[in-house]
Write a protein that holds these residues in place. Sequence first.
Motif, mmCIF file in Angstrom:
data_model
loop_
_atom_site.group_PDB
_atom_site.id
_atom_site.type_symbol
_atom_site.label_atom_id
_atom_site.label_comp_id
_atom_site.label_asym_id
_atom_site.label_seq_id
_atom_site.Cartn_x
_atom_site.Cartn_y
_atom_site.Cartn_z
ATOM 1 N N PHE A 50 -21.276 1.045 -12.888
ATOM 2 C CA PHE A 50 -21.542 2.317 -12.223
ATOM 3 C C PHE A 50 -21.065 2.279 -10.775
ATOM 4 N N MET A 51 -20.393 3.332 -10.344
ATOM 5 C CA MET A 51 -19.859 3.472 -8.986
ATOM 6 C C MET A 51 -18.951 2.290 -8.613
ATOM 7 N N THR A 52 -18.106 1.887 -9.546
ATOM 8 C CA THR A 52 -17.160 0.793 -9.308
ATOM 9 C C THR A 52 -16.230 1.118 -8.143
ATOM 10 N N GLN A 53 -15.996 0.119 -7.300
ATOM 11 C CA GLN A 53 -15.110 0.229 -6.144
ATOM 12 C C GLN A 53 -13.971 -0.789 -6.287
ATOM 13 N N PRO A 54 -12.838 -0.584 -5.594
ATOM 14 C CA PRO A 54 -11.707 -1.509 -5.740
ATOM 15 C C PRO A 54 -11.950 -2.864 -5.084
ATOM 16 N N VAL A 55 -11.305 -3.886 -5.627
ATOM 17 C CA VAL A 55 -11.344 -5.229 -5.055
ATOM 18 C C VAL A 55 -9.965 -5.850 -5.208
ATOM 19 N N VAL A 56 -9.550 -6.624 -4.210
ATOM 20 C CA VAL A 56 -8.284 -7.343 -4.244
ATOM 21 C C VAL A 56 -8.541 -8.779 -3.807
ATOM 22 N N GLY A 57 -7.664 -9.678 -4.214
ATOM 23 C CA GLY A 57 -7.842 -11.064 -3.823
ATOM 24 C C GLY A 57 -6.579 -11.874 -3.979
ATOM 25 N N VAL A 58 -6.599 -13.072 -3.432
ATOM 26 C CA VAL A 58 -5.516 -14.037 -3.578
ATOM 27 C C VAL A 58 -6.129 -15.352 -4.044
ATOM 28 N N CYS A 59 -5.359 -16.146 -4.778
ATOM 29 C CA CYS A 59 -5.914 -17.380 -5.302
ATOM 30 C C CYS A 59 -4.829 -18.442 -5.470
ATOM 31 N N TYR A 60 -5.281 -19.681 -5.533
ATOM 32 C CA TYR A 60 -4.432 -20.841 -5.843
ATOM 33 C C TYR A 60 -5.083 -21.569 -7.003
ATOM 34 N N ARG A 61 -4.277 -21.993 -7.978
ATOM 35 C CA ARG A 61 -4.802 -22.694 -9.145
ATOM 36 C C ARG A 61 -4.070 -24.014 -9.353
ATOM 37 N N PHE A 62 -4.844 -25.067 -9.586
ATOM 38 C CA PHE A 62 -4.307 -26.369 -9.954
ATOM 39 C C PHE A 62 -4.649 -26.608 -11.420
ATOM 40 N N ASN A 63 -3.616 -26.667 -12.265
ATOM 41 C CA ASN A 63 -3.805 -26.881 -13.703
ATOM 42 C C ASN A 63 -3.801 -28.376 -13.984
ATOM 43 N N TYR A 64 -4.965 -28.893 -14.310
ATOM 44 C CA TYR A 64 -5.125 -30.331 -14.511
ATOM 45 C C TYR A 64 -4.539 -30.775 -15.847
ATOM 46 N N ASN A 65 -4.782 -29.989 -16.877
ATOM 47 C CA ASN A 65 -4.181 -30.234 -18.179
ATOM 48 C C ASN A 65 -4.171 -28.925 -18.964
ATOM 49 N N TYR A 66 -3.949 -28.978 -20.266
ATOM 50 C CA TYR A 66 -3.846 -27.756 -21.066
ATOM 51 C C TYR A 66 -5.182 -27.017 -21.175
ATOM 52 N N ARG A 67 -6.270 -27.702 -20.864
ATOM 53 C CA ARG A 67 -7.604 -27.126 -21.032
ATOM 54 C C ARG A 67 -8.298 -26.774 -19.721
#
Length: 279
Positions: A50-67
């Motif tokens: 209800f009454m949703t407002q916009p959100v933005v973001g930036v991120c960095y991801r380190f993939n350790y393995n396939y899981r």
Amino acid sequence: MKKASLLLFSFVSLSLFAQNSNKKAYFTHDIGIFLGGAYYLGDLNSTHFFMTQPVVGVCYRFNYNYRLSYRGGFNFGSVQADDARTDNPDQLERNLNFKSKIREFYTQAEFNFWEYRVGHTDFIFAPYIFAGVGVMHFEPLANYGNQWIQLRNLATEGQKTTQNPTQKKYKLYQPVIPFGLGFKLSVSKMITIGFEWGPRKTFTDYLDDVSGKYVDPAQLAIEKGALSAVMSDRSKIKDPSANIGKLRGNPNTKDWYFFYGFVISFKLKGKPKECKGAF
């Protein structure tokens, strides 16, 4: 809180399973953006989205393995609610509203239920869950006379006044526990598109500046000013002293906010690092 703790325990167990699997470690890195919506649950709203407002973001991801992956980032959005927008007669009579910008820094771990690797034809999509820790900044405002008024310093529930001397002003920086679930899809050799929904467990009941009881508006006006008295009780009751001592909110529950939307990430160039002896 018990449900959040159980989720974190389950997630840690899954993460340990992923780290001790037979799959070789496969180190890759990517950066991304988050685009979506934000809403809150608390004293002024009990309905998801209800009454949703916009959100933005930036991120960095380190993939350790396939899981297993580790991710950190920053999100910026806002949440709001208005008693006038509900069908609840008690809320309509209370007549409060608020909005607050949310600035959030977080770090979290992601566990893929299926093996996933961006750009690989055999592992192109996977559902996942995530959990982590973070810190957020907020500052509730209320609309009054077509102006947005900062609420914290007005002590609308008598914080640090003679009526409520032991109640401290709430802190605008708060720890949070982000967790949730999502789905990711590899759309090219370098790009992943995902969608996720993430509750944020907070440790404050003042995201909306509403938690405890009404105080005497006349006394509050003397100590904090006329605006404090007005913003503390905006109910439609004609007698300004009728609410004194009554509950303004529910002090037994904490507020929650939620981010949901798309995560678009781009794999950084460079050869993946495989480590056979990692497990």
